[in-house]
Scaffold this active site. Structure first.
Site, PDB file in Angstrom:
ATOM      1  CG  ASN A  94      51.561  36.609  36.781  1.00 48.07           C
ATOM      2  OD1 ASN A  94      50.975  36.836  35.684  1.00 48.07           O
ATOM      3  ND2 ASN A  94      52.938  35.894  37.111  1.00 48.07           N
ATOM      4  CG  ASP A 138      59.143  35.936  41.236  1.00 50.97           C
ATOM      5  OD1 ASP A 138      59.817  36.352  40.459  1.00 50.97           O
ATOM      6  OD2 ASP A 138      58.464  37.245  41.552  1.00 50.97           O
ATOM      7  CE  LYS A 184      41.295  17.244  39.918  1.00 50.70           C
ATOM      8  NZ  LYS A 184      39.201  16.971  40.520  1.00 50.70           N
TER       9      LYS A 184
END
Ligand SMILES: Cc1cc2nc3c(=O)[nH]c(=O)nc-3n(C[C@H](O)[C@H](O)[C@H](O)COP(=O)(O)O)c2cc1C
Length: 320
Positions: free
Chosen positions: A209, A278, A288
């Site tokens: 975030n 969360d 990858k």
């Protein structure tokens, strides 16, 4: 944060003098009132015009300059200053102050002031290691002067070693500590979490975030300035923790939970300012992931709730 604080900066004749310009800017950004005194040698490295423009005040060198003031400048300035920051501090100026000389405006001010004096030494590594310099620095420390110690690094003379001016954040922190430090939270242990977490999908991709960590870092700084013993646990960020803080950098929410659990039992005060994710990906690929291997959706699971009941009970029953 330094609003209305009066900071007198002494600039001496070292190559690091140009770095003082950035420090003045930072102090002005913090709303400090800055005046600059520069030695004759200092003027060979940075111009008074630059320093006057940045500090928004006239810059003085000459103690006998009657155009600058009709009073005794050294006494007027010594009384004006809440703190004197000598940056950079040459070996010469340190020797003079350590031996009680008052042979230019800056050394006279340092002798006349009753406010804290902060010295930021910067010099070539042989000068720094010379026992004469070390003895002078020690004498000043014994007298209560504050040193923002030089760091190891590349020096202007092209060599590598001790003697490099400390980085600006350490110098600003020392000024803040000298001007704003209290003992309000002395003896209290305080845990602060800050910033975002990153929940990896593979070695190059993660979910995160936009949290910068600024709030948690600011709380940690305020607590450290009040004398608390601060542990700051933060996710990735571009910030510098305040000096003296026990800093733990983590990446994932699981690492954040583990670090919090480890240090929590000792704490008196806890501030959870982190923006912990969360959810995290259910699966992590050590290789990858190829684009074509991605499913249309990514399966997520709840992360550990770091604020869950046992922690909350700890907060509510804290002795603070
Ligand atoms: C190019 C150059 C760079 C210098 N850099 C430093 C330095 O980083 N630290 C230091 O202690 N002296 C340094 N000096 C020596 C000082 O300028 C000299 O000791 C001077 O007398 C210091 O005077 P002040 O302490 O009154 O400013 C340097 C000299 C020159 C010519």
């Amino acid at each position: 944060m330094l609003s209305s604080k009066k900071i007198l900066i002494g600039v001496t004749g070292g190559i690091a003098a140009y770095k003082t310009c950035e420090i003045i800017r930072e102090l002005k950004r913090n709303h400090a009132d800055v005046r600059v005194v520069i030695t004759e040698a200092g003027t060979k490295f940075v111009t008074p015009l630059t320093l006057a423009t940045l500090s928004e005040n006239p810059v003085l060198t000459d103690m006998f300059d009657k155009a600058a003031s009709n009073t005794t400048i050294h006494i007027e300035f010594a009384r004006w200053a809440d703190v004197i920051l000598i940056c950079p501090a040459t070996a010469n100026t340190i020797a003079r102050i350590a031996n009680g000389f008052a042979d230019n405006l800056l050394t006279t001010l340092a002798l006349a002031t009753t406010s804290p004096v902060i010295l930021c030494p910067a010099m070539n590594k042989e000068m720094y290691q010379n026992p004469m310099y070390q003895r002078n620095a020690e004498r000043l420390k014994q007298a209560g002067h504050i040193f923002v110690e030089s760091e190891v690094g590349e020096l202007a003379c092209g060599e590598y070693g001790w003697g490099r001016l400390a980085d600006a954040p350490h110098i600003i922190n020392a000024v803040k500590r000298a001007l704003l430090g209290t003992k309000e939270l002395a003896g209290k242990k305080m845990l602060i979490t800050a910033g975002r977490t990153e929940e990896p999908l593979d070695p190059v991709r993660f979910i995160t975030n936009y949290s910068s960590g600024k709030m948690g870092f600011a709380v940690a700084e305020a607590a450290a300035l009040r004398g608390a013993e601060v542990t700051l646990i933060s996710g990735p960020n571009d910030l510098t923790p305040f000096d003296g803080i026990n800093y733990i950098e983590i990446q994932t929410s699981d690492q954040m939970a583990a670090a919090v659990e480890r240090v929590l039992p000792d704490q008196d005060i806890v501030v959870m300012a982190a923006a912990v994710a969360d959810f995290k990906p259910v699966a992590y690929s050590a290789q990858k992931l190829k684009k074509k291997k991605f499913a249309a959706s990514i399966e997520l699971e709840r992360t550990k709730d770091i604020l869950k009941k046992s922690f909350v009970i700890k907060i509510l029953t804290s002795s603070f």
